[in-house]
Write a protein that holds these residues in place. Structure first.
Motif, mmCIF file in Angstrom:
data_model
loop_
_atom_site.group_PDB
_atom_site.id
_atom_site.type_symbol
_atom_site.label_atom_id
_atom_site.label_comp_id
_atom_site.label_asym_id
_atom_site.label_seq_id
_atom_site.Cartn_x
_atom_site.Cartn_y
_atom_site.Cartn_z
ATOM 1 N N UNK A 108 -5.056 2.154 5.136
ATOM 2 C CA UNK A 108 -4.224 1.382 6.059
ATOM 3 C C UNK A 108 -3.916 0.056 5.374
ATOM 4 N N UNK A 109 -2.709 -0.042 4.810
ATOM 5 C CA UNK A 109 -2.417 -1.093 3.835
ATOM 6 C C UNK A 109 -1.175 -1.892 4.233
ATOM 7 N N UNK A 110 -1.271 -3.212 4.157
ATOM 8 C CA UNK A 110 -0.109 -4.044 4.437
ATOM 9 C C UNK A 110 0.956 -3.816 3.360
ATOM 10 N N UNK A 111 2.200 -3.936 3.742
ATOM 11 C CA UNK A 111 3.303 -3.662 2.823
ATOM 12 C C UNK A 111 3.783 -2.232 2.895
ATOM 13 N N UNK A 112 3.121 -1.389 3.700
ATOM 14 C CA UNK A 112 3.580 -0.016 3.909
ATOM 15 C C UNK A 112 4.541 -0.043 5.100
ATOM 16 N N UNK A 113 5.823 -0.155 4.804
ATOM 17 C CA UNK A 113 6.834 -0.331 5.850
ATOM 18 C C UNK A 113 7.869 0.778 5.869
ATOM 19 N N UNK A 114 7.726 1.759 4.982
ATOM 20 C CA UNK A 114 8.750 2.801 4.843
ATOM 21 C C UNK A 114 8.080 4.059 4.284
ATOM 22 N N UNK A 115 8.613 5.243 4.577
ATOM 23 C CA UNK A 115 8.027 6.473 4.022
ATOM 24 C C UNK A 115 7.872 6.452 2.511
ATOM 25 N N UNK A 116 8.757 5.746 1.811
ATOM 26 C CA UNK A 116 8.631 5.673 0.347
ATOM 27 C C UNK A 116 7.368 4.910 -0.054
ATOM 28 N N UNK A 117 6.984 3.917 0.766
ATOM 29 C CA UNK A 117 5.739 3.194 0.488
ATOM 30 C C UNK A 117 4.539 4.117 0.674
ATOM 31 N N UNK A 118 4.577 4.923 1.722
ATOM 32 C CA UNK A 118 3.488 5.874 1.957
ATOM 33 C C UNK A 118 3.371 6.869 0.809
ATOM 34 N N UNK A 119 4.517 7.399 0.371
ATOM 35 C CA UNK A 119 4.496 8.396 -0.686
ATOM 36 C C UNK A 119 4.008 7.817 -1.998
ATOM 37 N N UNK A 120 4.361 6.566 -2.256
ATOM 38 C CA UNK A 120 3.926 5.918 -3.492
ATOM 39 C C UNK A 120 2.404 5.880 -3.560
ATOM 40 N N UNK A 121 1.763 5.463 -2.468
ATOM 41 C CA UNK A 121 0.299 5.360 -2.460
ATOM 42 C C UNK A 121 -0.351 6.734 -2.490
ATOM 43 N N UNK A 122 0.241 7.691 -1.794
ATOM 44 C CA UNK A 122 -0.273 9.067 -1.870
ATOM 45 C C UNK A 122 -0.255 9.572 -3.307
ATOM 46 N N UNK A 123 0.819 9.284 -4.021
ATOM 47 C CA UNK A 123 0.939 9.720 -5.420
ATOM 48 C C UNK A 123 -0.119 9.072 -6.305
#
Length: 354
Positions: A108-123
């Motif tokens: 649960x991370x600040x700066x995750x504001x869009x699905x692309x942010x989620x996917x980046x961290x998942x990767x």
């Protein structure tokens, strides 16, 4: 032994070379991460079977690790990833566990504001953990909400610390946010916003554009300064948001002493915070069709802590309840990282029941 991106050996690569005790020592585990702009906290908790109807209270903590910022917008992707890797690896090491024992992780991370942010961290972490590990990435507001609702992602959370944001979630997966765009874009209900307005009031009083205020002597004494002119140099020497926000207690004490300028600053901040919550409640329909439905409002952050003195938090609740009498304020008993661990457990339970 692999080399990390910066040429050094990562914590996880040390583990592969025998740097930790192994997963069999404590059994399966869950990791919860609350990644903020100021700090990042990871907790390691025992895995409980999804069929468990009730979680133990308090939730047993096998390990807790804290590090610096993991918001990629603030420190860049490389530094953010390394911080997240560090806290997870150290938490597993301290708990006597390793990657093979992990069942689920909620980042649960600040700066995750869009699905692309989620996917980046998942990767970033999909190739670090075994394929059976469930990875969930959310904005840090999700962990803050879950810390008050025992992992249920439903309702609204108001965070008012150095910055401020209101974030809401519905049972069917919809979400909405208000504010949280930083001081330049108008988070006036935040600690930074309150303190910046107080500093401005001092300068206005000093040059004759505004009324005299107790804020002048109080804040100058707090900072060890002798004149309002010195305040200009102090302010611009280091424009850290947290440094400015630390002056909120001085503003509250002046309001308690009857200072009209300080009192108006706090009243305006209450209106801003209440407006943020109202915007989220309206967009998501959290109050029901008649506007009187019950919904949880989790209150988090230094500006909202405690019930002493001027009572910003209670004033916010009073303001919201005029329009939404069903609001149920909650002050969490656990920190957001534990909320993230509870989210991971609930997400995993839901995925196994589908």
């Amino acid at each position: 032994m692999k080399k990390h991106r910066n040429g050094e050996i990562s914590e996880f690569d040390r583990e592969m070379s025998g740097g930790t005790a192994g997963g069999g020592a404590v059994g399966d585990v869950i990791l919860g991460i609350d990644g903020g702009t100021t700090s990042t906290v990871c907790v390691c908790v025992p895995f409980l079977q999804p069929q468990s109807l009730h979680l133990p209270d308090p939730l047993p903590i096998l390990a807790r690790v804290e590090a610096g910022c993991s918001n990629h917008n603030s420190v860049g992707e490389t530094a953010a990833r390394e911080t997240l890797e560090q806290v997870m690896a150290e938490a597993l090491s301290k708990s006597g566990s390793d990657r093979s024992a992990v069942r689920a992780i909620c980042l649960s991370v600040s700066g995750v504001n869009h699905p692309t942010d989620q996917q980046r961290i998942l990767n970033w972490f999909r190739d670090i953990f075994p394929s059976h590990v469930k990875l969930y990435v959310r904005n840090d507001a999700a962990a803050a909400l879950a810390s008050g609702t025992m992992g249920r992602l439903s309702g609204c959370v108001l965070i008012a610390g150095t910055g401020s944001i209101a974030y809401g979630f519905t049972d069917d997966g919809r979400e909405a946010r208000a504010a949280g765009a930083g001081p330049i874009l108008g988070d006036w209900g935040s600690g930074y916003g309150i303190s910046a307005q107080a500093l401005t009031a001092i300068i206005r009083a000093h040059d004759g554009r505004g009324p005299q205020t107790k804020l002048t002597n109080n804040i100058l004494r707090t900072l060890g300064l002798s004149s309002a002119d010195e305040l200009i140099g102090w302010t611009y020497a280091d424009q850290s948001w947290a440094r400015i926000a630390a002056l909120v207690p001085a503003v509250v004490s002046c309001a308690e002493a009857g200072d009209e300028v300080a009192n108006k600053i706090l009243q305006d901040s209450v209106k801003e915070l209440a407006l943020s919550v109202t915007a989220v409640v309206q967009r998501l329909g959290l109050c029901g069709s008649d506007g009187k439905g019950s919904f949880p409002l989790v209150m988090v952050g230094g500006v909202l802590e405690g019930n002493k003195g001027w009572g910003i938090a209670q004033e916010v609740i009073n303001c919201i309840s005029k329009d939404y009498p069903g609001v149920v304020p909650i002050w969490p008993k656990v920190e957001p990282a534990i909320g993230a661990a509870l989210l991971a457990w609930n997400f995993l339970k839901d995925s196994q029941q589908e």
